[in-house]
Write an enzyme that holds these catalytic residues in place. Structure first.
Site, PDB file in Angstrom:
ATOM      1  N   GLY A   1       0.875  -1.392  -0.001  1.00 19.96           N
ATOM      2  CA  GLY A   1       0.111   0.050   0.026  1.00 19.96           C
ATOM      3  C   GLY A   1       0.908   1.273  -0.097  1.00 19.96           C
ATOM      4  N   SER A   2       0.536   2.380   0.845  1.00 24.14           N
ATOM      5  CA  SER A   2       1.083   3.363   0.381  1.00 24.14           C
ATOM      6  C   SER A   2       2.430   3.711   1.323  1.00 24.14           C
ATOM      7  CB  SER A   2       0.232   4.745   1.395  1.00 24.14           C
ATOM      8  OG  SER A   2      -1.248   4.640   0.349  1.00 24.14           O
TER       9      SER A   2
END
Length: 402
Positions: free
Chosen positions: A140-141
């Site tokens: 993810g981020s």
């Protein structure tokens, strides 16, 4: 007998009833720990009793001691906090890895669910698997700082560059990426702090694919670390020759790439060492290795400053990872989990990866919690508080100055 029980079970592993290493460090260093039988030539009588020693063929080599890098105080703290967070968030599993930025030593490595190696009834593959090195997840981020590093290294962007995220969404091929709020024209610090997928996609699409791939590869993505732990995965990171614009856009916020918790921790430790990638060590290090410089120190110092905004900027995603009296640099990650071939909106991986203190990074720590189901699932809300508690306690134990 293992005195620390399940607190260190996944790292130490266990032996068979014949004292042969089966998992963990017991397996990786079995020859070192076990020693070697000697051999001699003797004269025996008719009943098989030894009458006289004639010659020594091979001397006995006793088993040797092995000093691990783990700090048992921090290991216990990490075990306690991770177990509490997994239970409180009704999560299916979790992992935490902490690395000493200066030496590459793994100070803590814990997983949930845990098992007690002294209880043979608990020895099932699902229980004793060291998730921190074997299990893959899409970051993810938490991958965004490395894409920003590629942008800074390209010379096309600097720490003060801005990205126009208007109108709050971007279409790449048939896929539309959007932010929760339209950030308008935002600098890189805000894009990281507010975790803008639109800003990251627009940034990454301006870079040659080879530069993104090269930077992330130098950080160690797509290959195993130097831990020597059995079953370690190299992750999944395809060559840029196979990328399309949609691949780059999804990669910029952590999809289409899979990592391990240890791999991600080593990458953040490299940022904390201001561009020097040191080998991961599960053994105590007396003389810190020189390491390999992969990025200029000035670039990584700028990156640490940008990541500090994630914990201090108003409305940022990582404010719950703060440590009173210390500056923290890090990044949250919240990834939808792949279920039956499609991404689920109900199941997530919650991540926080960071460095402390940001002024002179000493500890790089990654917290991964799988499928929290108690209501909260964002990385900053679920994994961030674990980071704060464990790193906050560790810096006191290590005497890291505020």
């Amino acid at each position: 007998y293992y005195p620390a029980g399940e607190v260190t079970g996944h790292v130490l592993g266990f032996t068979s009833v014949d004292d042969v290493g089966q998992e963990g460090m017991e397996l990786a260093y079995d020859n070192w720990l076990a020693g070697e039988n000697g051999a001699k030539r003797v004269i025996q009588d008719s009943t098989g009793q030894t009458v006289e020693d004639v010659d020594s063929i091979r001397p006995v080599r006793p088993g040797r001691d092995l000093a691990l890098s783990l700090d048992l105080r921090i290991q216990y703290l990490a075990y306690r906090e991770l177990k509490s967070a997994v239970q409180a968030n009704r999560a299916s599993a979790g992992s935490l890895v902490m690395i000493d930025v200066d030496t590459g030593e793994v100070l803590a490595m814990v997983n949930q669910p845990a098992y007690n190696p002294n209880d043979r009834d608990q020895l099932s593959p699902a229980a004793y698997r060291n998730r921190a090195v074997t299990d893959l997840f899409e970051p993810g981020s938490s991958i965004k700082p490395f894409v920003v590093a590629a942008a800074l290294a390209s010379g096309r962007f600097n720490a003060h560059s801005v990205i126009d995220t208007n109108p709050g969404f971007v279409q790449v091929g048939i896929k539309t990426f959007q932010d929760e709020h339209n950030l308008g024209v935002a600098n890189l610090a805000t894009i990281l702090a507010k975790s803008s997928n639109v800003g990251m996609a627009k940034l990454a699409l301006q870079l040659p694919p080879r530069e993104i791939w090269s930077t992330l590869s130098r950080f160690g993505f797509g290959r195993v670390t130097d831990s020597a732990l059995p079953g370690e995965s190299a992750g999944v990171f395809t060559n840029y020759a196979h990328w399309r614009p949609i691949t780059i856009a999804t990669l910029s916020h952590g999809y289409g790439i899979s990592v391990t918790a240890l791999q991600l921790a080593q990458a953040y430790a490299t940022i904390g060492a201001f561009g020097v990638r040191r080998p991961v060590s599960m053994l105590r290090v007396d003389t810190p290795p020189v390491g390999e410089r992969i990025l200029p120190a000035t670039l990584c110092r700028q990156l640490v400053q940008l990541l500090e905004a994630v914990t201090i900027q108003e409305g940022a995603t990582g404010v719950r990872a703060r440590i009173p009296g210390y500056r923290v640099a890090g990044k949250t990650g919240t990834a939808q989990r792949l279920v039956n071939g499609s991404y689920s909106t109900l199941q997530h991986t919650s991540i926080f990866a960071g460095l402390a203190p940001a002024s002179a990074p000493r500890l790089a720590t990654v917290v991964v919690i799988d499928d929290p189901s108690a209501g909260q699932y964002f990385g900053g809300d679920v994994a961030g508080p674990v980071f704060s508690a464990v790193v906050g306690g560790a810096r006191r134990m290590l005497g890291v100055a505020p």
